[in-house]
Write an enzyme that holds these catalytic residues in place. Structure first.
Site, PDB file in Angstrom:
ATOM      1  N   HIS A  61     -64.175  67.787 113.286  1.00  0.00           N
ATOM      2  CA  HIS A  61     -65.535  67.261 113.126  1.00  0.00           C
ATOM      3  C   HIS A  61     -66.454  68.349 112.584  1.00  0.00           C
ATOM      4  O   HIS A  61     -67.024  69.142 113.342  1.00  0.00           O
ATOM      5  CB  HIS A  61     -66.044  66.763 114.479  1.00  0.00           C
ATOM      6  CG  HIS A  61     -67.305  65.971 114.404  1.00  0.00           C
ATOM      7  ND1 HIS A  61     -67.708  65.152 115.433  1.00  0.00           N
ATOM      8  CD2 HIS A  61     -68.262  65.863 113.453  1.00  0.00           C
ATOM      9  CE1 HIS A  61     -68.864  64.576 115.111  1.00  0.00           C
ATOM     10  NE2 HIS A  61     -69.211  65.010 113.900  1.00  0.00           N
ATOM     11  N   HIS A  63     -69.477  69.323 109.246  1.00  0.00           N
ATOM     12  CA  HIS A  63     -70.345  68.902 108.146  1.00  0.00           C
ATOM     13  C   HIS A  63     -70.541  70.117 107.237  1.00  0.00           C
ATOM     14  O   HIS A  63     -71.362  70.987 107.537  1.00  0.00           O
ATOM     15  CB  HIS A  63     -71.703  68.427 108.674  1.00  0.00           C
ATOM     16  CG  HIS A  63     -71.628  67.272 109.615  1.00  0.00           C
ATOM     17  ND1 HIS A  63     -71.821  65.963 109.216  1.00  0.00           N
ATOM     18  CD2 HIS A  63     -71.392  67.223 110.950  1.00  0.00           C
ATOM     19  CE1 HIS A  63     -71.708  65.157 110.265  1.00  0.00           C
ATOM     20  NE2 HIS A  63     -71.444  65.904 111.336  1.00  0.00           N
ATOM     21  N   ARG A  65     -71.555  70.016 104.100  1.00  0.00           N
ATOM     22  CA  ARG A  65     -72.766  69.795 103.292  1.00  0.00           C
ATOM     23  C   ARG A  65     -72.541  69.667 101.795  1.00  0.00           C
ATOM     24  O   ARG A  65     -73.526  69.548 101.056  1.00  0.00           O
ATOM     25  CB  ARG A  65     -73.791  70.920 103.551  1.00  0.00           C
ATOM     26  CG  ARG A  65     -74.184  71.124 105.008  1.00  0.00           C
ATOM     27  CD  ARG A  65     -74.719  69.871 105.628  1.00  0.00           C
ATOM     28  NE  ARG A  65     -75.372  70.115 106.911  1.00  0.00           N
ATOM     29  CZ  ARG A  65     -75.658  69.176 107.795  1.00  0.00           C
ATOM     30  NH1 ARG A  65     -75.327  67.914 107.540  1.00  0.00           N
ATOM     31  NH2 ARG A  65     -76.254  69.458 108.932  1.00  0.00           N
ATOM     32  N   ASN A  95     -71.379  62.116 105.664  1.00  0.00           N
ATOM     33  CA  ASN A  95     -72.812  61.997 105.365  1.00  0.00           C
ATOM     34  C   ASN A  95     -73.297  63.167 104.510  1.00  0.00           C
ATOM     35  O   ASN A  95     -74.091  64.001 104.922  1.00  0.00           O
ATOM     36  CB  ASN A  95     -73.654  61.821 106.635  1.00  0.00           C
ATOM     37  CG  ASN A  95     -73.327  62.821 107.716  1.00  0.00           C
ATOM     38  OD1 ASN A  95     -72.242  63.392 107.767  1.00  0.00           O
ATOM     39  ND2 ASN A  95     -74.275  63.053 108.598  1.00  0.00           N
ATOM     40  N   HIS A 179     -69.745  57.643 116.154  1.00  0.00           N
ATOM     41  CA  HIS A 179     -70.961  58.286 116.676  1.00  0.00           C
ATOM     42  C   HIS A 179     -71.713  57.196 117.433  1.00  0.00           C
ATOM     43  O   HIS A 179     -72.184  56.235 116.824  1.00  0.00           O
ATOM     44  CB  HIS A 179     -71.796  58.836 115.525  1.00  0.00           C
ATOM     45  CG  HIS A 179     -73.096  59.461 115.959  1.00  0.00           C
ATOM     46  ND1 HIS A 179     -73.474  60.722 115.563  1.00  0.00           N
ATOM     47  CD2 HIS A 179     -74.118  59.008 116.744  1.00  0.00           C
ATOM     48  CE1 HIS A 179     -74.651  61.009 116.083  1.00  0.00           C
ATOM     49  NE2 HIS A 179     -75.062  59.976 116.803  1.00  0.00           N
ATOM     50  N   HIS A 237     -68.305  63.564 120.010  1.00  0.00           N
ATOM     51  CA  HIS A 237     -69.307  64.315 120.782  1.00  0.00           C
ATOM     52  C   HIS A 237     -69.844  63.571 122.010  1.00  0.00           C
ATOM     53  O   HIS A 237     -71.043  63.287 122.113  1.00  0.00           O
ATOM     54  CB  HIS A 237     -70.456  64.782 119.896  1.00  0.00           C
ATOM     55  CG  HIS A 237     -70.943  63.810 118.858  1.00  0.00           C
ATOM     56  ND1 HIS A 237     -71.249  62.497 119.124  1.00  0.00           N
ATOM     57  CD2 HIS A 237     -71.200  63.976 117.539  1.00  0.00           C
ATOM     58  CE1 HIS A 237     -71.664  61.903 118.025  1.00  0.00           C
ATOM     59  NE2 HIS A 237     -71.632  62.793 117.040  1.00  0.00           N
ATOM     60  N   ASP A 308     -68.668  69.835 115.596  1.00  0.00           N
ATOM     61  CA  ASP A 308     -69.743  69.121 114.911  1.00  0.00           C
ATOM     62  C   ASP A 308     -70.602  70.138 114.151  1.00  0.00           C
ATOM     63  O   ASP A 308     -71.836  70.048 114.129  1.00  0.00           O
ATOM     64  CB  ASP A 308     -70.584  68.304 115.887  1.00  0.00           C
ATOM     65  CG  ASP A 308     -71.504  67.298 115.200  1.00  0.00           C
ATOM     66  OD1 ASP A 308     -71.389  67.131 113.963  1.00  0.00           O
ATOM     67  OD2 ASP A 308     -72.352  66.695 115.885  1.00  0.00           O
TER      68      ASP A 308
END
Length: 442
Positions: A61, A63, A65, A95, A179, A237, A308
């Site tokens: 998990h 991110h 970017r 995302n 989520h 999470h 995360d």
């Protein structure tokens, strides 16, 4: 060329023993209390005396970017941070900009990683209210799962229609990572605090706005949908004791839960000290919740510890509950931080390896990674205990250049990281010429 890791304390599949690991090319050739072969002129010998030799961390998990948000971070910088932290594989979230909700966007991420990622990589596909027809076109040997945001989060990927959720849970051919936060509850709580504190409530209100109730109600819905449709559900999470009480123990092939390092390290008492640096979604909550999560590490209800990892520029962390961005960088320091919990007696080092390497491999059916086994890819972290050091900004690899753990004294040090038989990190230095591999799934 071969590498021989000699004399380290090997932790693997519930056993801990002093021994040697032999690597031939990209793969582990042998793991044993002592090797019968001797080194040759073509062998690199790593003396691991006094160190622990662990399977490389699989962070399910993150991110990173890229594309679209690369002022904060990108695949190169964050995979460099991963290598420096003993993390040899990661699954990135959808995302980004554009969102990873089309096959073209997914392919583009793989293309970028093949040019930039210093460790192994894969990417979650993002569910939306209207893209379930694409699920059957996903390659199950290439993609770990489908991410569904069942509540407000950064990135504007909210799936809030019951009809859409029914369709996603019924049609998903891969594990669903959810989520879970209830948007209506969050919105109502935000309006309450804004009426009393202004448009941007102070950060201490964050766990009251993104509340226990918001997490619990959404997690109940996800579990009901998973049972109804027989979906493979991985809840991201977990942040509350209430949610944890819903999770069955040791059900690695049906319903599993992930805890993050941040929710294990911090509680509401830390908002006064760290402010928005620990503002994340779902919010870091009470000491009781933190203690319950720590207990869940050892009783089978939590199956995975991830980060995360979600970097933002510090300027984007200014403000309160409305204005400050949610998310924090953690991947470089997740393994030393969790080893600190081993020192505190929260869990054993054998359980840590289960949570951070073995179980991510089992749950997502990662091919030939996550274990120290002959024939498996040589993804290995070598860590040294009783080697205190203080986290200062100059050691941070992430592009955002900050950490909520700055000033913290760690007792464990990541000395070397080996990825596919290649020494990608060695005592402060990342080999930025090395590129990892796409992860394969069974």
């Amino acid at each position: 060329m071969s590498i021989i890791i000699k004399g380290g304390t090997i932790v693997n599949e519930g056993k801990t023993f002093v021994g040697d690991v032999v690597i031939e090319g990209e793969q582990i050739a042998s793991v044993s209390p002592s090797i019968s072969s001797t080194s040759t002129s073509s062998s690199t010998v790593i003396d691991a005396t006094g160190c622990y030799v662990l399977p490389g961390v699989i962070d399910d998990h993150v991110h990173f970017r890229e594309p679209g948000l690369t002022a904060k971070a990108d695949i190169e910088s964050e995979s460099r941070a991963a290598a420096a932290g003993g993390v040899t594989s990661y699954f990135d979230m959808p995302n980004t900009v554009p969102q990873t909700t089309t096959l073209q966007a997914l392919d583009e991420k793989f293309r970028l990683a093949a040019e930039k990622s210093h460790v192994n990589y894969s990417f979650f596909f993002g569910a939306t209210n209207d893209n379930t027809e694409l699920f059957q076109q996903l390659d199950p040997h290439r993609v770990p799962g489908i991410k569904v945001f069942m509540g407000s989060s950064t990135g504007n990927m909210l799936v809030d229609q019951d009809e859409s959720l029914e369709r996603i849970f019924s049609k998903a051919p891969l594990p669903l990572m959810a989520h879970c936060e209830d948007t209506a509850i969050i919105r109502r709580n935000m309006e309450y605090f804004q009426q009393r504190m202004g448009d941007d409530p102070e950060v201490w209100a964050h766990p009251l706005i993104r509340s226990e109730e918001a997490c619990f109600e959404s997690t109940v819905k996800a579990l009901e949908l998973a049972v109804k449709h027989g979906a493979r559900l991985h809840i991201a999470h977990i942040s509350t004791e209430q949610e944890l009480d819903l999770i069955p123990a040791d059900c690695l092939h049906t319903i599993t839960a992930e805890a993050t390092v941040g929710h294990l390290l911090f509680s509401v008492v830390d908002y006064k000290r760290l402010g928005t640096r620990i503002k994340v979604n779902p919010a870091i909550k009470s000491v009781i919740d933190q203690e319950a999560l720590r207990q869940g590490l050892t009783d089978g209800r939590i199956s995975v510890v991830a980060t995360d990892h979600a970097p933002h520029l510090l300027s984007q962390k200014e403000g309160g509950c409305s204005r400050a961005a949610s998310g924090m960088p953690m991947i470089q320091f997740s393994l030393p931080a969790m080893l600190g919990l081993v020192d505190e007696g929260v869990l054993t080092i054998e359980r840590l390896v289960e949570l951070m390497a073995h179980n991510p491999a089992r749950i997502f059916q990662v091919r030939r990674r996550g274990f120290l086994r002959p024939g498996y890819q040589a993804d290995i972290a070598i860590v040294r205990p009783a080697s205190p050091w203080v986290l200062t900004p100059d050691v941070i690899q992430s592009r955002c250049q900050w950490s909520p753990l700055e000033g913290h004294t760690f007792n464990w040090r990541v000395e070397k990281t080996i990825c596919n038989g290649h020494l990608v990190y060695d005592q402060g230095n990342v080999d930025t010429q090395y590129i990892g591999q796409p992860i394969e799934f069974r």
